[in-house]
Design an enzyme around this catalytic site. Structure first.
Site, PDB file in Angstrom:
ATOM      1  N   GLU A 114       0.862  -1.185   0.000  1.00 22.50           N
ATOM      2  CA  GLU A 114       0.000   0.000   0.000  1.00 22.50           C
ATOM      3  C   GLU A 114       0.899   1.236   0.000  1.00 22.50           C
ATOM      4  O   GLU A 114       2.127   1.117   0.000  1.00 22.50           O
ATOM      5  CB  GLU A 114      -0.966  -0.026   1.196  1.00 22.50           C
ATOM      6  N   HIS A 230      -8.899   9.408   3.890  1.00 25.99           N
ATOM      7  CA  HIS A 230      -8.533   8.348   2.941  1.00 25.99           C
ATOM      8  C   HIS A 230      -8.781   8.873   1.536  1.00 25.99           C
ATOM      9  O   HIS A 230      -9.845   9.420   1.252  1.00 25.99           O
ATOM     10  CB  HIS A 230      -9.365   7.095   3.203  1.00 25.99           C
ATOM     11  N   ARG A 276      -0.502   8.812   2.067  1.00 29.11           N
ATOM     12  CA  ARG A 276      -1.938   9.037   1.963  1.00 29.11           C
ATOM     13  C   ARG A 276      -2.321  10.520   1.937  1.00 29.11           C
ATOM     14  O   ARG A 276      -3.223  10.931   1.215  1.00 29.11           O
ATOM     15  CB  ARG A 276      -2.587   8.366   3.174  1.00 29.11           C
ATOM     16  N   HIS A 339     -11.138   9.324   7.709  1.00 32.12           N
ATOM     17  CA  HIS A 339     -10.873   7.898   7.838  1.00 32.12           C
ATOM     18  C   HIS A 339     -10.274   7.516   9.192  1.00 32.12           C
ATOM     19  O   HIS A 339     -10.690   6.538   9.806  1.00 32.12           O
ATOM     20  CB  HIS A 339      -9.930   7.486   6.711  1.00 32.12           C
ATOM     21  N   ARG A 374      -0.616   8.612   9.267  1.00 31.42           N
ATOM     22  CA  ARG A 374      -0.395   7.179   9.506  1.00 31.42           C
ATOM     23  C   ARG A 374      -0.024   6.450   8.214  1.00 31.42           C
ATOM     24  O   ARG A 374      -0.625   6.667   7.169  1.00 31.42           O
ATOM     25  CB  ARG A 374      -1.657   6.559  10.102  1.00 31.42           C
TER      26      ARG A 374
END
Ligand code: SIN
Length: 525
Positions: A114, A230, A276, A339, A374
């Site tokens: 990811e 997100h 992200r 998110h 994160r």
């Protein structure tokens, strides 16, 4: 079930952190786990992509640490991150022992990638239902222990105090009966607060209860300005903001703007697998037309060959199909949604908060492990590692003897319609304290929060709204105070990172904000 007036350990929340802590405590006394809805209904249950873990030993662990630190944009607490990546493999081994069915190919665990990971290290289960499978196996394991009592449909209304020490909580069973429960140690593991925003991937239970209760009790709350959006939640009018896992990009999905351009080339060398916060902002910018109009952004997997997208992502595929879309054949409209909250109740690496008797773990807590942003799929790992550590620390909590001093929260119902107030709060937060912020919008939101404060004080029928109101205030005040841009916190009026003034964590307590290094203030034992 009648609630016992006393237990050794009270755990608020039955997601990954709460259940893992309960298992750790089960041989040391009576453990009461309460959850406000049915067991299984938590953010954990909706986690799709997976759990990041370095199973390859030394070098692999070191790389996981570096990826975590780099994604966190200068604010990761290195000690917390080291604990996360070093203890992660052991905790995942336990899951395997307890029957968690991670996906395998020819008997070997499958690993995907990811955003911002330097190698494939994401385990997944049932394709895209990793959290649900981990939750299932932890619950089954917890159920096998006679010292653990699992109580559903029970809201924790507030913490009780004996002087400065947390001594238990007021529980509200099925919205009817208040009961105070005393405990040697209370763990807040009630998850995140996505419902503070109108657009969120989180389920309705994510109302920031643990953070709000801890704040009311006087605990230190850290880094609330860092809310992760997100990048890819489904964006179809009238349809919920369903999460479209980052693992889709890990398996090769592109992002395209309204002109069909693969725009991430202009934003980051890691393209669609950039951190992200970078991808979410890029999508937001590409989605604004020359006259301020909203333009569509798409996730595109039509070129991906060599995997059966339907069996790799069954949950996502089924949801899309119910709205007439297919990963293999269609451009999928996406847009960011709230998110994950990096901030929360400030803890040390053993879950201890600034209040005696009170512990926190998982998304409710802020160890500093995620810094300002994160790393993808580090949250399930966080729940496991820090849930277990909190359990170990709670065993050492001394007995308490004095009677609780906090009265039950018994105010009458609020005057205005709760849903109207809730929607106004969510919409205001999305517009003024969302992905791109500035002093003007944040100040508008601050005024709104003040204006409705009296109406929203905790009432029997609106405990969650009161908690969201508290969390909104903490986010807005912290975002106003941090006059720089870092990680998930982007200020249009302060677009640069400012290490000279803000390479520190924001801490709020009793309405006062300070900036401090994570581990400097004293954490009570
Ligand atoms: C996802 O599947 O993209 C979510 C995983 C995460 O939030 O880390």
């Amino acid at each position: 079930m009648a609630i016992a007036a006393e237990t050794d350990f009270l755990i608020v929340g039955a997601g990954i952190a709460g259940l893992r802590a309960a298992i750790e405590l089960a041989d040391s006394g009576r453990v009461l786990v309460v959850t406000k809805e049915a067991l299984g209904e938590s953010n954990t249950n909706y986690a799709q992509g997976g759990i990041a873990v370095a199973l390859g030993g030394g070098e692999d662990i070191a790389l996981h640490l570096e990826d975590t630190v780099n994604a966190g944009d200068g604010l990761v607490d290195r000690e917390a991150a080291r604990v996360l990546v070093e203890e992660g493999p052991l905790r995942v081994d336990e899951l395997l022992e307890w029957g968690t069915g991670f996906d395998r190919e020819h008997g070997r665990l499958m690993l995907t990638r990811e955003g911002a990971h330097s190698r494939n290290r994401i385990l997944h289960a049932n394709g895209d239902a990793t959290g649900a499978e981990i939750g299932r196996s932890l619950l089954a394991h917890a159920r096998g222990h006679r010292n653990i009592t699992l109580l559903e449909w029970t809201t924790t209304a507030d913490l009780t105090l004996e002087g400065d020490r947390v001594s238990g909580a007021w529980l509200l069973e099925r919205e009817q009966y208040f009961q105070s429960v005393r405990a040697r140690a209370v763990l807040l593991a009630s998850g995140g607060a996505g419902q503070v925003y109108s657009d969120t991937t989180n389920p309705p239970v994510a109302t920031g209860d643990g953070i709000a209760m801890a704040y009311r009790a006087g605990a230190e709350i850290a880094d609330m300005e860092f809310y992760q959006f997100h990048p890819t939640a489904l964006s179809v009018p009238g349809v919920s903001r369903f999460l479209l896992s980052e693992a889709l990009r890990g398996e090769g999905a592109f992002l395209r703007n309204a002109s069909g351009e693969r725009f991430m080339e202009r934003y980051h060398p890691l393209l669609e697998l950039a951190p992200r916060d970078v991808v979410a902002r890029a999508i937001t910018r590409e989605g604004i037309g020359p006259d301020g109009e909203q333009l569509p952004i798409y996730l595109d997997m039509r070129h991906v060959t060599g995997i059966d997208l339907y069996s790799r992502f069954p949950g996502i595929s089924r949801f899309l199909r119910s709205h007439g879309l297919s990963l293999a054949a269609d451009l999928i409209p996406v847009r960011p949604a709230a998110h994950y909250l990096m901030g929360g109740v400030k803890t040390d690496i053993d879950g201890r908060t600034s209040l005696q008797g009170l512990y926190a773990a998982g998304e409710t807590a802020c160890t500093g492990v995620h810094g300002a942003n994160r790393l993808a799929s580090n949250s399930l790992l966080e729940g496991l590692v820090f849930g277990a550590r909190a359990g170990v620390a709670m065993r050492e909590a001394p007995e308490s003897s004095a009677p609780a001093t906090t009265p039950p929260p018994l105010a009458p119902y609020p005057s205005r319609n709760i849903d109207t107030l809730h929607q106004a709060l969510q919409r205001g937060m999305w517009e003024n304290a969302g992905l791109l912020r500035d002093a003007q919008g944040l100040s508008i939101m601050k005024r709104f929060i003040e204006e409705v404060r009296a109406e929203i004080a905790p009432h029997r029928g609106s405990i969650e709204l009161a908690n969201l109101h508290t969390v909104a205030g903490l986010i807005v005040d912290s975002a106003l105070a941090r006059e720089e841009s870092r990680g998930a916190h982007y200020r249009n009026d302060f677009p640069h990172r400012d290490d000279a003034h803000f390479a520190q964590h924001s801490i709020v307590r009793h309405g006062r904000i300070t900036f401090e290094p994570m581990r400097e203030s004293v954490l009570a034992r």
